[in-house]
Design a protein around this motif. Structure first.
Motif, short mmCIF file in Angstrom:
data_model
loop_
_atom_site.label_atom_id
_atom_site.label_comp_id
_atom_site.label_asym_id
_atom_site.label_seq_id
_atom_site.Cartn_x
_atom_site.Cartn_y
_atom_site.Cartn_z
N ILE A 117 0.73 -1.20 0.10
CA ILE A 117 0.04 0.02 -0.04
C ILE A 117 0.72 1.08 -0.08
N HIS A 177 1.52 2.81 -3.35
CA HIS A 177 0.59 3.47 -4.09
C HIS A 177 0.33 4.75 -3.53
N TYR A 210 3.78 7.32 -4.64
CA TYR A 210 3.55 7.67 -5.72
C TYR A 210 2.39 8.79 -5.90
N CYS A 211 1.47 8.61 -5.16
CA CYS A 211 0.24 9.76 -5.30
C CYS A 211 0.90 11.08 -4.42
N ALA A 262 1.03 9.95 -9.43
CA ALA A 262 -0.30 9.47 -9.94
C ALA A 262 -0.81 10.31 -10.99
N ASN A 289 0.50 -6.79 -4.32
CA ASN A 289 -0.10 -5.63 -4.06
C ASN A 289 0.30 -4.40 -4.91
N ALA A 290 1.76 -4.23 -5.03
CA ALA A 290 2.52 -3.27 -5.46
C ALA A 290 2.37 -3.18 -7.30
N ALA A 298 -5.40 -1.86 -7.66
CA ALA A 298 -4.93 -1.03 -6.38
C ALA A 298 -4.70 0.42 -7.18
N THR A 299 -4.05 0.38 -8.42
CA THR A 299 -3.25 1.71 -8.91
C THR A 299 -4.39 2.54 -9.12
N PHE A 354 -6.18 4.04 -5.94
CA PHE A 354 -5.55 5.25 -5.57
C PHE A 354 -5.50 6.50 -6.31
N LEU A 355 -5.46 6.32 -7.53
CA LEU A 355 -5.40 7.34 -8.51
C LEU A 355 -6.68 7.88 -8.38
#
Length: 207
Positions: free
Chosen positions: A52, A55, A58-59, A64, A125-126, A131-132, A135-136
């Motif tokens: 997690i 994500h 990078y956000c 992101a 997960n990564a 998930a990407t 979170f985007l």
């Protein structure tokens, strides 16, 4: 912090539904719980929780926004994730029949190191495009740009911790002797079934 309570509650609810929905994370925790036992599954769950932070990082760094504006970059990430899921699926399809299922359950059948289990959960997960995308949308649509970075970091810590707890609870339940014995009656077919699921997930990711 109280002024961001409404935003936090929205994020918490959205995250719960995202983490509870079936996907690569659930599939790999299920597989490791039944095949390798509780300790391995708990380390895999910890790896998922650590993923997690990738994500969230990078956000927070603004990647992101770049990723959402660059289809080629996102496709490259997507293909890498699909290839990794397909690789794990093929490995599962090669599972052999266990001639002594009960002995393997009692012995734990933990042939993997804790680090390998942690790494597997982290990578699943990564490299999970689901998930990407979550979170985007979370950091670009649900979180106000004016929200202080410290508060956003708190959101990230909460989601990592909640993810870890969720999959750890699943690991404890799925690794119970009764549950494992149920799956081990036809363990190699179960592994192959998970392999098919992972390959289908890989195809869905890519397509």
């Amino acid at each position: 912090m109280l002024e961001y309570l409404d935003e936090f509650l929205i994020i918490a609810v959205a995250h719960f539904f995202a983490v509870a929905s079936p996907g690569p994370d659930f599939a790999i925790v299920l597989k490791q719980s039944v095949q390798q036992g509780r300790r391995n599954a708990l380390y895999t769950s910890a790896g998922v929780g650590l993923g997690i932070f990738v994500h969230v990082s990078y956000c927070l760094l603004g990647v992101a926004l770049v990723l959402s504006k660059s289809p080629d970059l996102f496709n490259l990430f997507k293909y890498a994730a699909g290839a990794y899921l397909a690789y794990m699926g093929v490995q599962a399809l090669r599972a052999q029949k266990n001639v002594e299922p009960m002995a393997s359950i009692e012995g734990g059948q933990n042939n993997e190191s804790d680090f390998k289990a942690l790494r597997r959960g982290f990578l699943v997960n990564a490299l999970n495009p689901k998930a990407t995308l979550f979170f985007l949308s979370l950091f670009t649509l649900m979180i106000d740009p004016e929200t202080p970075q410290a508060v956003q970091i708190f959101y990230g810590l909460y989601m990592a911790l909640a993810t870890w707890i969720w999959f750890s609870l699943l690991s404890v339940f799925l690794s119970k002797s009764r549950v494992r014995s149920f799956f081990h009656r036809a363990g190699h077919w179960f592994d192959r079934g998970i392999g098919v699921v992972l390959i289908l997930l890989a195809m869905r990711v890519v397509l």
